[in-house]
Design a protein around this motif. Structure first.
Motif, PDB file in Angstrom:
ATOM      1  N   SER A   1       0.877  -1.243   0.060  1.00  0.00           N
ATOM      2  CA  SER A   1       0.014   0.077  -0.271  1.00  0.00           C
ATOM      3  C   SER A   1       0.919   1.228  -0.034  1.00  0.00           C
ATOM      4  O   SER A   1       1.659   1.538   0.872  1.00  0.00           O
ATOM      5  CB  SER A   1      -0.841  -0.020   1.366  1.00  0.00           C
ATOM      6  OG  SER A   1      -1.424   1.175   1.458  1.00  0.00           O
ATOM      7  N   TYR A   2       0.830   1.976  -1.097  1.00  0.00           N
ATOM      8  CA  TYR A   2       1.379   3.363  -1.248  1.00  0.00           C
ATOM      9  C   TYR A   2       1.480   4.254   0.021  1.00  0.00           C
ATOM     10  O   TYR A   2       2.219   4.845   0.696  1.00  0.00           O
ATOM     11  CB  TYR A   2       1.367   4.108  -2.556  1.00  0.00           C
ATOM     12  CG  TYR A   2       1.652   3.360  -3.801  1.00  0.00           C
ATOM     13  CD1 TYR A   2       2.860   3.006  -4.059  1.00  0.00           C
ATOM     14  CD2 TYR A   2       0.649   3.003  -4.526  1.00  0.00           C
ATOM     15  CE1 TYR A   2       3.075   2.453  -5.048  1.00  0.00           C
ATOM     16  CE2 TYR A   2       0.996   2.220  -5.823  1.00  0.00           C
ATOM     17  CZ  TYR A   2       2.060   2.059  -6.028  1.00  0.00           C
ATOM     18  OH  TYR A   2       2.369   1.459  -7.157  1.00  0.00           O
ATOM     19  N   GLY A   3      -0.058   4.405   0.533  1.00  0.00           N
ATOM     20  CA  GLY A   3      -0.428   5.290   1.379  1.00  0.00           C
ATOM     21  C   GLY A   3       0.016   4.934   2.972  1.00  0.00           C
ATOM     22  O   GLY A   3       0.482   5.558   3.575  1.00  0.00           O
ATOM     23  N   GLU A   4      -0.364   3.386   3.089  1.00  0.00           N
ATOM     24  CA  GLU A   4       0.271   2.893   4.430  1.00  0.00           C
ATOM     25  C   GLU A   4       1.870   3.087   4.590  1.00  0.00           C
ATOM     26  O   GLU A   4       2.234   3.263   5.603  1.00  0.00           O
ATOM     27  CB  GLU A   4      -0.380   1.572   4.789  1.00  0.00           C
ATOM     28  CG  GLU A   4      -1.920   1.533   4.992  1.00  0.00           C
ATOM     29  CD  GLU A   4      -2.275   0.290   4.993  1.00  0.00           C
ATOM     30  OE1 GLU A   4      -1.410  -0.851   4.955  1.00  0.00           O
ATOM     31  OE2 GLU A   4      -3.712   0.074   4.962  1.00  0.00           O
TER      32      GLU A   4
ATOM     33  N   VAL B   1      -2.743  11.055   6.712  1.00  0.00           N
ATOM     34  CA  VAL B   1      -2.122  10.738   5.349  1.00  0.00           C
ATOM     35  C   VAL B   1      -3.424  10.381   4.592  1.00  0.00           C
ATOM     36  O   VAL B   1      -3.962   9.415   4.656  1.00  0.00           O
ATOM     37  CB  VAL B   1      -1.444   9.623   5.587  1.00  0.00           C
ATOM     38  CG1 VAL B   1      -0.656   9.347   3.882  1.00  0.00           C
ATOM     39  CG2 VAL B   1      -0.025  10.010   6.504  1.00  0.00           C
TER      40      VAL B   1
ATOM     41  N   LYS C   1      -4.898   9.534   0.493  1.00  0.00           N
ATOM     42  CA  LYS C   1      -4.567   9.141  -0.736  1.00  0.00           C
ATOM     43  C   LYS C   1      -5.539   9.759  -1.797  1.00  0.00           C
ATOM     44  O   LYS C   1      -6.508  10.069  -1.487  1.00  0.00           O
ATOM     45  CB  LYS C   1      -4.880   7.541  -0.916  1.00  0.00           C
ATOM     46  CG  LYS C   1      -6.006   7.103  -0.598  1.00  0.00           C
ATOM     47  CD  LYS C   1      -6.195   5.444  -0.563  1.00  0.00           C
ATOM     48  CE  LYS C   1      -7.460   4.820   0.102  1.00  0.00           C
ATOM     49  NZ  LYS C   1      -7.232   3.577   0.370  1.00  0.00           N
TER      50      LYS C   1
ATOM     51  N   VAL D   1      -5.677   7.095   4.127  1.00  0.00           N
ATOM     52  CA  VAL D   1      -5.205   5.704   3.555  1.00  0.00           C
ATOM     53  C   VAL D   1      -5.562   4.573   4.302  1.00  0.00           C
ATOM     54  O   VAL D   1      -5.623   3.606   3.938  1.00  0.00           O
ATOM     55  CB  VAL D   1      -3.791   5.858   3.642  1.00  0.00           C
ATOM     56  CG1 VAL D   1      -3.051   6.866   2.540  1.00  0.00           C
ATOM     57  CG2 VAL D   1      -3.036   5.863   4.915  1.00  0.00           C
TER      58      VAL D   1
ATOM     59  N   VAL E   1      -0.664  14.655   1.687  1.00  0.00           N
ATOM     60  CA  VAL E   1      -1.057  13.870   0.283  1.00  0.00           C
ATOM     61  C   VAL E   1       0.152  13.894  -0.502  1.00  0.00           C
ATOM     62  O   VAL E   1       1.284  14.301  -0.046  1.00  0.00           O
ATOM     63  CB  VAL E   1      -2.181  14.961  -0.513  1.00  0.00           C
ATOM     64  CG1 VAL E   1      -3.062  15.044   0.343  1.00  0.00           C
ATOM     65  CG2 VAL E   1      -1.542  16.323  -0.551  1.00  0.00           C
ATOM     66  N   SER E   2      -0.017  13.173  -1.635  1.00  0.00           N
ATOM     67  CA  SER E   2       1.396  12.883  -2.482  1.00  0.00           C
ATOM     68  C   SER E   2       1.658  14.348  -3.016  1.00  0.00           C
ATOM     69  O   SER E   2       1.024  15.196  -3.407  1.00  0.00           O
ATOM     70  CB  SER E   2       0.787  11.901  -3.605  1.00  0.00           C
ATOM     71  OG  SER E   2       1.983  11.727  -4.463  1.00  0.00           O
TER      72      SER E   2
ATOM     73  N   GLU F   1       5.844  13.206  -0.029  1.00  0.00           N
ATOM     74  CA  GLU F   1       4.446  13.665   0.507  1.00  0.00           C
ATOM     75  C   GLU F   1       4.656  15.216   0.686  1.00  0.00           C
ATOM     76  O   GLU F   1       5.867  15.742   0.945  1.00  0.00           O
ATOM     77  CB  GLU F   1       4.298  13.000   1.763  1.00  0.00           C
ATOM     78  CG  GLU F   1       3.813  11.529   1.350  1.00  0.00           C
ATOM     79  CD  GLU F   1       2.443  11.129   0.902  1.00  0.00           C
ATOM     80  OE1 GLU F   1       1.234  11.792   1.269  1.00  0.00           O
ATOM     81  OE2 GLU F   1       2.234  10.487  -0.185  1.00  0.00           O
TER      82      GLU F   1
END
Length: 166
Positions: A39-42, A55, A57, A74, A136-137, A144
């Protein structure tokens, strides 16, 4: 480190350029992206030591034929029915990943709600307003940006609505 930069920094992204141009104070968090992480967010929350509820996504969905951005924590999932309702639509489905990448100008796992190639209507989960800042990204995997949710909503013309679920 908080930035109120004047020009694009080396390695800047369209998202950080947009924040700088708007005069928004923000903090950039960089970390080593692990392509094997599920998971990108985690991964971002763990790497930054930030609670996953702060955080967010960025997901791209198709609502009645129109691409729409949803920004949700996320730790949860996007409620597609709630997203459709938030923008006055009837049906929502996740957008084709290749279309989302072409339209936003970002790669999956690095899509930012800021500085997109084509500005899409945006819905920010209402839970964001419970925090002084959210992450956020910043436009690429492993990067981030932290900023007040009100600034994110203003810069993206976002609708605030409960579109995330646990």
């Amino acid at each position: 480190m908080a930035k109120k930069a004047k020009k694009q920094q080396a390695g800047g992204t369209p998202a950080t350029v947009a924040l700088t141009a708007a005069g928004v104070t923000y903090t950039v968090h960089a970390y080593e992206h692990d392509p094997a992480h599920p998971s990108y967010g985690e991964e971002a929350a763990e790497a930054m030591g930030v609670s996953p509820d702060r955080v967010f996504k960025t997901l791209v969905a198709d609502v009645d034929g129109a691409l729409t951005v949803a920004v949700v924590p996320v730790a949860g999932q996007l409620d597609l029915k709630a997203l459709a309702t938030a923008v006055g639509g009837k049906r929502a489905a996740m957008a084709d990943p290749a279309l989302a990448e072409r339209t936003t100008g970002y790669v999956r796992g690095g899509i930012s709600p800021l500085g997109q190639r084509k500005r899409l209507r945006t819905v920010l989960d209402a839970s964001a307003s419970a925090h002084a800042t959210i992450c956020v990204s910043a436009g690429r995997r492993g990067l981030e940006v932290e900023l007040p949710p009100a600034d994110l909503a203003r810069l993206t013309d976002a609708v605030l609505a409960p579109v995330g679920r646990a």
